[in-house]
Write a protein that holds these residues in place. Sequence first.
Motif, PDB file in Angstrom:
ATOM      1  N   TRP A  51      35.568  33.688  38.686  1.00  0.00           N
ATOM      2  CA  TRP A  51      35.249  34.715  37.699  1.00  0.00           C
ATOM      3  C   TRP A  51      34.689  34.104  36.422  1.00  0.00           C
ATOM      4  CZ3 TRP A  51      40.611  37.565  38.298  1.00  0.00           C
ATOM      5  CH2 TRP A  51      40.693  38.106  39.590  1.00  0.00           C
ATOM      6  N   TRP A  52      33.942  33.019  36.544  1.00  0.00           N
ATOM      7  CA  TRP A  52      33.367  32.360  35.373  1.00  0.00           C
ATOM      8  C   TRP A  52      32.413  33.289  34.614  1.00  0.00           C
ATOM      9  CZ3 TRP A  52      36.482  29.530  37.967  1.00  0.00           C
ATOM     10  CH2 TRP A  52      36.867  28.260  37.538  1.00  0.00           C
ATOM     11  N   ASN A  53      31.859  34.266  35.297  1.00  0.00           N
ATOM     12  CA  ASN A  53      30.950  35.223  34.662  1.00  0.00           C
ATOM     13  C   ASN A  53      31.445  36.645  34.883  1.00  0.00           C
ATOM     14  OD1 ASN A  53      28.680  35.581  33.060  1.00  0.00           O
ATOM     15  ND2 ASN A  53      27.270  35.708  34.766  1.00  0.00           N
ATOM     16  N   GLY A  54      32.774  36.793  34.945  1.00  0.00           N
ATOM     17  CA  GLY A  54      33.349  38.092  35.240  1.00  0.00           C
ATOM     18  C   GLY A  54      33.386  38.352  36.736  1.00  0.00           C
ATOM     19  N   GLY A  83      37.507  32.880  34.669  1.00  0.00           N
ATOM     20  CA  GLY A  83      37.848  32.008  35.773  1.00  0.00           C
ATOM     21  C   GLY A  83      39.268  31.467  35.730  1.00  0.00           C
ATOM     22  N   VAL A  84      39.785  31.164  36.933  1.00  0.00           N
ATOM     23  CA  VAL A  84      41.147  30.651  37.064  1.00  0.00           C
ATOM     24  C   VAL A  84      41.162  29.527  38.092  1.00  0.00           C
ATOM     25  CG1 VAL A  84      43.511  31.204  37.788  1.00  0.00           C
ATOM     26  CG2 VAL A  84      42.173  32.902  36.518  1.00  0.00           C
ATOM     27  N   ILE A 117      35.269  42.846  43.897  1.00  0.00           N
ATOM     28  CA  ILE A 117      35.404  44.297  44.052  1.00  0.00           C
ATOM     29  C   ILE A 117      36.060  44.964  42.844  1.00  0.00           C
ATOM     30  CG2 ILE A 117      35.511  44.170  46.580  1.00  0.00           C
ATOM     31  CD1 ILE A 117      38.551  44.443  46.287  1.00  0.00           C
ATOM     32  N   LEU A 118      36.231  44.184  41.771  1.00  0.00           N
ATOM     33  CA  LEU A 118      36.966  44.686  40.612  1.00  0.00           C
ATOM     34  C   LEU A 118      36.065  45.271  39.532  1.00  0.00           C
ATOM     35  CD1 LEU A 118      39.468  41.712  40.401  1.00  0.00           C
ATOM     36  CD2 LEU A 118      39.919  43.987  41.325  1.00  0.00           C
ATOM     37  N   ALA A 119      34.786  44.879  39.513  1.00  0.00           N
ATOM     38  CA  ALA A 119      33.816  45.391  38.539  1.00  0.00           C
ATOM     39  C   ALA A 119      34.342  45.255  37.113  1.00  0.00           C
ATOM     40  CB  ALA A 119      33.452  46.845  38.848  1.00  0.00           C
ATOM     41  N   ASP A 120      34.722  44.036  36.749  1.00  0.00           N
ATOM     42  CA  ASP A 120      35.320  43.790  35.439  1.00  0.00           C
ATOM     43  C   ASP A 120      34.709  42.534  34.839  1.00  0.00           C
ATOM     44  OD1 ASP A 120      36.891  43.326  33.216  1.00  0.00           O
ATOM     45  OD2 ASP A 120      38.789  43.751  34.230  1.00  0.00           O
TER      46      ASP A 120
END
Length: 557
Positions: free
Chosen positions: A380-383, A395-396, A387-390
């Motif tokens: 999630w480095w760029n969101g 990122g983790v 399927i979460l659209a957030d």
Amino acid sequence: MYSIGVDYGTESGRVVLLDIDNNKEIASFMVPYRHGVIEDVLPGTSEVLGPDWALQHPEDYVEVLEKGIPEVLRVAEVSSQDVIGIGVDFTSCTVLPVTKDGEPLCLLPEWKARAHAWPKLWKHHAAQGIANRINETAEARRESFISRYGGKVSSEWYFPKLLEIFENDRDVYHAAYAFMEATDWIVWYLTGRQCRNSCTAGYKAMWSEEDGIPNVEFFTALNPEFVNPVEKLGDKFYPLGTKAGTLRPEVAQRLGLSPATAIAVGNVDAMVSAPAVGVESPGTLVMVMGTSICHLALSREEIRLPGITGVVKDGIIPGLYGYEAGQAAVGDMFAWFIKHCVPESYAREAARQSLSIYEHLERLATELTPGESGLLALDWWNGNRSILADADLTGVIVGLTLATRPEEIYRALLEATAFGTKRIVDNFVEHGVPIHDLVACGGLSFKSPLLMQLYSDITGLPVTVYESEQIPARGAAIFGAVAAGSTGGGFDSIEAASDHLHPPVWKVYEPNGALRSTYDEIYQSYREIHDFFGRDSAMTLHRLKSVRVRGIQAKNS
């Protein structure tokens, strides 16, 4: 006969000359954007941009044409009279305000220092707050359109960016005759005709052929003064493969082409890729891989499932419903790791072996067995797009120890994108859209055999790579041939062009059954941290990002 495809990406544009008779790409040329992605300061000004801004320069778009097209003609020694069509695609949703004559506002002296006058790249996420309002308002009003987009629209899309201008720089909003998808603007530049395409309108502007865009009451619920939402979008959209016109004589002269060259309406870089690899029926997930990934699937019926970024009738192939999902950081994330997290000693060792740093890390990462590192990452480095659209997720990486090595982190990032794709595949299958195999397009599909094998092993599905590194540009060229039509030496349908012009298979990656149980176990952990950080405790990441944004704003003020 030949057709030209122009593929506009995040960092560069690519031009391909496709021989329609023998189905070969006889020349290609990449043009890096001179101004790159504008994230810090507006060009030629001291205007500092805020967090999550991502702009481009329209001169770079024109430069791709004026450098790339003459170059492929020169290399191939092709006569301009033998080029029958041009198709273009853009990374989307990239949008810009223009005058009535089609001039980008940012090129005019009085607007160049106004950030909202510039083209907003797809990954401009500064409008996330507005996207959140759109989603909350649509849910509260029980608007039916929102279910076509999995229940959420993205800050990357048309109306969040337009409303951002309306609320933050009303002068720019009123000065703009139109707010254009960049793919439609470049077609306007080529032909002198404004022809907005139905694909971007459907996927990025909340439009459908049956219902149009959401009603005025919905937009005024977002902002009571936003009473005419169609004034910058228009209300006429042209199907894919439509001939927008022919080259303006002055543009034809600069490009070295005939003014009679047919120009197709614009398209999205992902959507041109499915016909480019001959995918015309349900069951295959096409992955268009680059800085991000777009996932495309087809169905004979409309299923409004959660977790997608859109379902559009005729959006990819006529007569079928086209589904889009995606991951917002792939190549971008790998590049971040190489740039910021790899020791100099690794670069020296790569040079000693005459390898790029990517090749060196891939070789080391390939030697690791599944789970050996004890690491697991969320990409999630760029969101998160699907399927979460957030876009406010970040990122983790879990499982780090003092013994963790760079190649272990690198492999964890590769695996993260594969786990993310498996989550998207599962979501499709769980809601009635069958997926039997994957097709990978783009440079990563050739450059990283490990990545392709990971996608196959983790999803448990075969991954096919076709014999072309320029699938989007090739797809754009196919649409150029459709715009020309059979009377002009091309084709009368997208399907006929796809059947004739898709490339042969280069390689098929089959899943390694011996690894299935290990990856299933790791995937279970992935699902747990995915849901924890993405749903149950999403505020943890939201809060951290909010603190970061406030800190940057205070530092820049």
